[in-house]
Scaffold this motif. Structure first.
Motif, PDB file in Angstrom:
ATOM      1  N   VAL A  18       0.888  -1.169   0.000  1.00 29.35           N
ATOM      2  CA  VAL A  18       0.000   0.000   0.000  1.00 29.35           C
ATOM      3  C   VAL A  18       0.918   1.208   0.000  1.00 29.35           C
ATOM      4  CG1 VAL A  18      -1.537   1.376   1.446  1.00 29.35           C
ATOM      5  CG2 VAL A  18      -1.968  -1.061   1.157  1.00 29.35           C
ATOM      6  N   ARG A  19       0.879   2.005  -1.022  1.00 21.93           N
ATOM      7  CA  ARG A  19       1.904   3.046  -1.166  1.00 21.93           C
ATOM      8  C   ARG A  19       1.439   4.429  -0.738  1.00 21.93           C
ATOM      9  NH1 ARG A  19       3.939  -0.326  -6.281  1.00 21.93           N
ATOM     10  NH2 ARG A  19       5.676  -1.372  -5.250  1.00 21.93           N
ATOM     11  N   SER A  20       0.198   4.549  -0.301  1.00 22.23           N
ATOM     12  CA  SER A  20      -0.263   5.849   0.197  1.00 22.23           C
ATOM     13  C   SER A  20       0.018   5.961   1.690  1.00 22.23           C
ATOM     14  CB  SER A  20      -1.760   6.027  -0.068  1.00 22.23           C
ATOM     15  OG  SER A  20      -2.505   5.037   0.623  1.00 22.23           O
ATOM     16  N   GLU A  21       0.298   7.181   2.154  1.00 21.97           N
ATOM     17  CA  GLU A  21       0.484   7.475   3.573  1.00 21.97           C
ATOM     18  C   GLU A  21      -0.730   8.278   4.021  1.00 21.97           C
ATOM     19  OE1 GLU A  21       5.239   7.670   4.189  1.00 21.97           O
ATOM     20  OE2 GLU A  21       4.371   9.339   3.060  1.00 21.97           O
ATOM     21  N   ASP A  22      -1.485   7.734   4.976  1.00 26.23           N
ATOM     22  CA  ASP A  22      -2.821   8.250   5.272  1.00 26.23           C
ATOM     23  C   ASP A  22      -3.025   8.529   6.753  1.00 26.23           C
ATOM     24  OD1 ASP A  22      -3.910   7.872   2.537  1.00 26.23           O
ATOM     25  OD2 ASP A  22      -3.605   5.749   2.966  1.00 26.23           O
ATOM     26  N   ASP A  23      -4.043   9.303   7.018  1.00 31.94           N
ATOM     27  CA  ASP A  23      -4.521   9.557   8.376  1.00 31.94           C
ATOM     28  C   ASP A  23      -6.039   9.398   8.353  1.00 31.94           C
ATOM     29  OD1 ASP A  23      -2.166  10.979  10.094  1.00 31.94           O
ATOM     30  OD2 ASP A  23      -2.004  11.519   7.980  1.00 31.94           O
ATOM     31  N   PHE A  24      -6.554   8.497   9.201  1.00 33.01           N
ATOM     32  CA  PHE A  24      -7.990   8.216   9.228  1.00 33.01           C
ATOM     33  C   PHE A  24      -8.521   8.259  10.661  1.00 33.01           C
ATOM     34  CE2 PHE A  24      -6.756   5.177   5.619  1.00 33.01           C
ATOM     35  CZ  PHE A  24      -7.153   6.040   4.606  1.00 33.01           C
ATOM     36  N   ASP A  25      -9.740   8.761  10.815  1.00 33.25           N
ATOM     37  CA  ASP A  25     -10.524   8.535  12.027  1.00 33.25           C
ATOM     38  C   ASP A  25     -11.377   7.302  11.741  1.00 33.25           C
ATOM     39  OD1 ASP A  25      -9.581  10.837  13.330  1.00 33.25           O
ATOM     40  OD2 ASP A  25     -11.074  12.087  12.313  1.00 33.25           O
ATOM     41  N   LEU A  26     -11.310   6.295  12.621  1.00 28.52           N
ATOM     42  CA  LEU A  26     -11.960   5.023  12.326  1.00 28.52           C
ATOM     43  C   LEU A  26     -13.329   4.921  12.980  1.00 28.52           C
ATOM     44  CD1 LEU A  26      -8.936   2.563  12.686  1.00 28.52           C
ATOM     45  CD2 LEU A  26      -9.592   4.013  10.749  1.00 28.52           C
ATOM     46  N   GLU A  27     -14.252   4.307  12.254  1.00 27.51           N
ATOM     47  CA  GLU A  27     -15.575   4.009  12.806  1.00 27.51           C
ATOM     48  C   GLU A  27     -15.448   2.850  13.795  1.00 27.51           C
ATOM     49  OE1 GLU A  27     -19.740   1.836  11.402  1.00 27.51           O
ATOM     50  OE2 GLU A  27     -18.238   2.421   9.887  1.00 27.51           O
ATOM     51  N   VAL A  28     -15.987   3.035  15.009  1.00 25.42           N
ATOM     52  CA  VAL A  28     -15.895   2.014  16.044  1.00 25.42           C
ATOM     53  C   VAL A  28     -17.239   1.314  16.206  1.00 25.42           C
ATOM     54  CG1 VAL A  28     -15.483   1.551  18.495  1.00 25.42           C
ATOM     55  CG2 VAL A  28     -14.046   3.199  17.265  1.00 25.42           C
ATOM     56  N   ARG A 426     -10.083  -4.986   2.935  1.00 24.54           N
ATOM     57  CA  ARG A 426      -9.708  -3.900   3.836  1.00 24.54           C
ATOM     58  C   ARG A 426      -9.440  -4.526   5.201  1.00 24.54           C
ATOM     59  NH1 ARG A 426     -12.998  -2.657   7.528  1.00 24.54           N
ATOM     60  NH2 ARG A 426     -15.012  -3.695   7.565  1.00 24.54           N
ATOM     61  N   SER A 427      -9.066  -3.705   6.181  1.00 27.26           N
ATOM     62  CA  SER A 427      -8.666  -4.246   7.480  1.00 27.26           C
ATOM     63  C   SER A 427      -9.449  -3.616   8.622  1.00 27.26           C
ATOM     64  CB  SER A 427      -7.164  -4.026   7.706  1.00 27.26           C
ATOM     65  OG  SER A 427      -6.410  -4.733   6.752  1.00 27.26           O
ATOM     66  N   ASP A 428      -9.478  -4.330   9.761  1.00 28.83           N
ATOM     67  CA  ASP A 428     -10.095  -3.851  10.997  1.00 28.83           C
ATOM     68  C   ASP A 428      -9.097  -3.982  12.143  1.00 28.83           C
ATOM     69  OD1 ASP A 428     -12.594  -3.291   9.895  1.00 28.83           O
ATOM     70  OD2 ASP A 428     -13.435  -5.254  10.405  1.00 28.83           O
ATOM     71  N   PHE A 429      -9.249  -3.111  13.123  1.00 34.42           N
ATOM     72  CA  PHE A 429      -8.511  -3.172  14.378  1.00 34.42           C
ATOM     73  C   PHE A 429      -9.448  -3.762  15.424  1.00 34.42           C
ATOM     74  CE2 PHE A 429      -7.812  -0.928  18.466  1.00 34.42           C
ATOM     75  CZ  PHE A 429      -6.492  -1.256  18.735  1.00 34.42           C
ATOM     76  N   LEU A 430      -9.046  -4.894  16.031  1.00 34.22           N
ATOM     77  CA  LEU A 430      -9.913  -5.625  16.953  1.00 34.22           C
ATOM     78  C   LEU A 430      -9.376  -5.554  18.377  1.00 34.22           C
ATOM     79  CD1 LEU A 430     -10.901  -6.713  14.203  1.00 34.22           C
ATOM     80  CD2 LEU A 430     -11.031  -8.992  15.222  1.00 34.22           C
ATOM     81  N   LEU A 447     -11.212   0.179   9.162  1.00 31.45           N
ATOM     82  CA  LEU A 447     -10.401   0.973   8.229  1.00 31.45           C
ATOM     83  C   LEU A 447     -11.069   1.022   6.864  1.00 31.45           C
ATOM     84  CD1 LEU A 447      -8.075  -0.130  10.313  1.00 31.45           C
ATOM     85  CD2 LEU A 447      -6.572   0.668   8.493  1.00 31.45           C
ATOM     86  N   PRO A 448     -10.894   2.132   6.132  1.00 29.28           N
ATOM     87  CA  PRO A 448     -11.446   2.204   4.778  1.00 29.28           C
ATOM     88  C   PRO A 448     -10.597   1.471   3.739  1.00 29.28           C
ATOM     89  CG  PRO A 448     -10.400   4.280   5.357  1.00 29.28           C
ATOM     90  CD  PRO A 448     -10.361   3.425   6.584  1.00 29.28           C
TER      91      PRO A 448
END
Length: 462
Positions: A18-28, A426-430, A447-448
């Motif tokens: 994944v070559r983009s560097e991103d900042d996201f607020d994640l839906e919980v 896509r991925s999730d944080f658990l 994550l989007p």
């Protein structure tokens, strides 16, 4: 080169960069526990350009993924580690280095230049966040911004990716392999960094043979160096054969040294040919050293010495016992679990000490791959195992334990993991209750996009 990208399994699916560097607020979804405050840092290989020649998963540019948890919210940030290799290739707009710096496939522009990738582990010690890999000095990055700060020169050379921290003294113990003027040599180093972050010891010694020594073990009074027959050979590499290869006829050795001893005093124990990427923990008991390790019958992901493909194999948790007072140099082995797995973790407040609880990424289907589809908790006192299985081809990262509080009982806390959702790519944080893994996650931050498969992560309390 495009053909390589299509057919190399480590450049496709969720191995692909994944070559983009991103900042996201994640839906919980669910509820993040109020006491869970801090950041899970993870790292892994993520080549910024299509690689040259044969690409090995272990050799991609390091990218850090940070999940910051605070007040029930989760934010995500990812950044490349801007090593000298990354900067040089960025300036040229293309890949310049062969896998593991292989001179046979390295562009002349890059010959003799630093090939470090800082892609294997990320640890926090003495106020520094350090990105680590097999063959270079630690590389410091800023905690919140992930800005690259450069190599920490105090280490004076190669350091591997698996240091250990003494929970009582705050000292960090580390080692290096392939140390010396000649690459792929049997030279090794042992070092200590004090609790304030000052390197206070670095000693060199020769292993019985040159090998990939991915990890090691530290107990209250001893250090253990496993020399297993995933061998290294410059001569082999220069003849066009693999630099690292499986040579079971060499057998296995385990060096044991007192922490306050000299490297000349290392005692070598014998173990049958096998491979271990990761131990869970090691400790001392009644004149013996107990080491719990994820043991493979043969080294996965690497070929045989003649270049032929290696065998498909999986790891299982076993207990090695080394009798320091006995007359035998043989290591006794007994199984602890019958489930295939990798990336074993525990409550690291018990590092080097007796312990009860362990967690690991598991493969209940017995597919004998590094793609783990479950998370397991093992109670070493009762022998009871809990497993949370993922569905639909979803796969998990290494599970990381964090205690409920600094003085909570061993194993009382949470486990966090990053899961790739195969169907949605896509991925999730658990987040799990650490001793109730089978119940499933109590919170999920979505994550989007995906986080590529990586290696190690660690929790840094807020």
């Amino acid at each position: 080169m495009d053909g390589d990208v299509r057919i190399n399994p480590y450049l496709s699916g969720n191995f692909a960069p994944v070559r983009s560097e991103d900042d996201f607020d994640l839906e919980v979804v669910g509820e993040i526990p109020a006491g869970l405050k801090g950041t899970l840092y993870r790292t892994g290989p993520n080549p910024q350009f299509d690689p040259r020649g044969d690409y090995h998963w272990f050799s991609g540019d390091g990218m850090i993924h940070a999940f910051h948890v605070e007040d029930g919210k989760v934010t995500y940030r990812n950044r490349y580690v801007r090593t000298p290799k990354w900067e040089l290739e960025k300036s040229q707009g293309r890949s310049l280095f062969g896998s593991f710096g292989n001179p046979m496939t390295t562009d002349p522009i890059a010959m003799g230049k630093d090939s470090g990738v800082a892609n294997t582990n990320i640890v926090h010690h003495a106020g520094r966040l350090l990105a680590l890999e097999e063959g270079h000095m630690p590389f410091e990055v800023a905690e919140r911004t992930l800005e690259s700060r450069g190599y920490v020169a105090d280490y004076r050379g190669k350091v591997t990716a698996h240091p250990k921290v003494d929970p009582k003294t705050g000292e960090m113990f580390w080692f290096g392999y392939g140390v010396g003027e000649m690459p792929l040599s049997a030279g090794m180093s042992y070092g200590v960094t004090d609790a304030a972050g000052k390197v206070v010891r670095r000693d060199d010694f020769q292993a019985p043979f040159a090998a990939m020594v991915h990890d090691f073990m530290v107990t209250e009074n001893h250090v253990l160096f496993p020399i297993l027959p995933l061998t290294a050979s410059l001569e082999r590499a220069m003849s066009g054969k693999p630099a690292f290869a499986w040579e079971p006829e060499k057998g296995g050795r385990m060096g044991v040294m007192r922490r306050d001893g000299d490297v000349a005093s290392i005692r070598w124990f014998n173990v049958e040919a096998c491979y271990v990427f990761h131990p869970m923990n090691a400790f001392e008991q009644d004149g013996k050293i107990i080491a719990d390790v994820m043991r493979y019958d043969a080294a996965p992901l690497f070929p045989n010495a003649d270049g032929s493909p290696g065998q498909k194999t999986a790891a299982r948790l076993v207990r090695w016992t080394l009798d320091l007072d006995g007359g035998s140099d043989a290591i006794k082995e007994e199984p602890l679990d019958d489930l295939d797995g990798e990336f074993p973790r525990f409550d690291e407040r018990q590092s080097g000490l007796g312990y009860r609880h362990g967690w690991y990424a598991a493969d209940p289907g017995g597919a004998k791959t590094i793609k783990q589809t479950a998370i397991a908790h093992l109670d070493l006192k009762t022998g009871k195992r809990q497993v949370y299985e993922l569905n639909g081809g979803d796969m998990t990262s290494e599970p990381v334990f964090t205690p409920r509080s600094a003085d909570a009982a061993e194993g009382d806390g949470w486990v966090t993991a990053v899961v790739w959702r195969a169907a949605e790519n896509r991925s999730d944080f658990l987040v799990f209750e650490a001793q109730d893994i089978a119940k499933g996650p109590i919170a999920i931050a979505k994550l989007p996009r995906r986080v590529p498969f990586g290696f190690h992560g660690n929790w840094v309390a807020g």
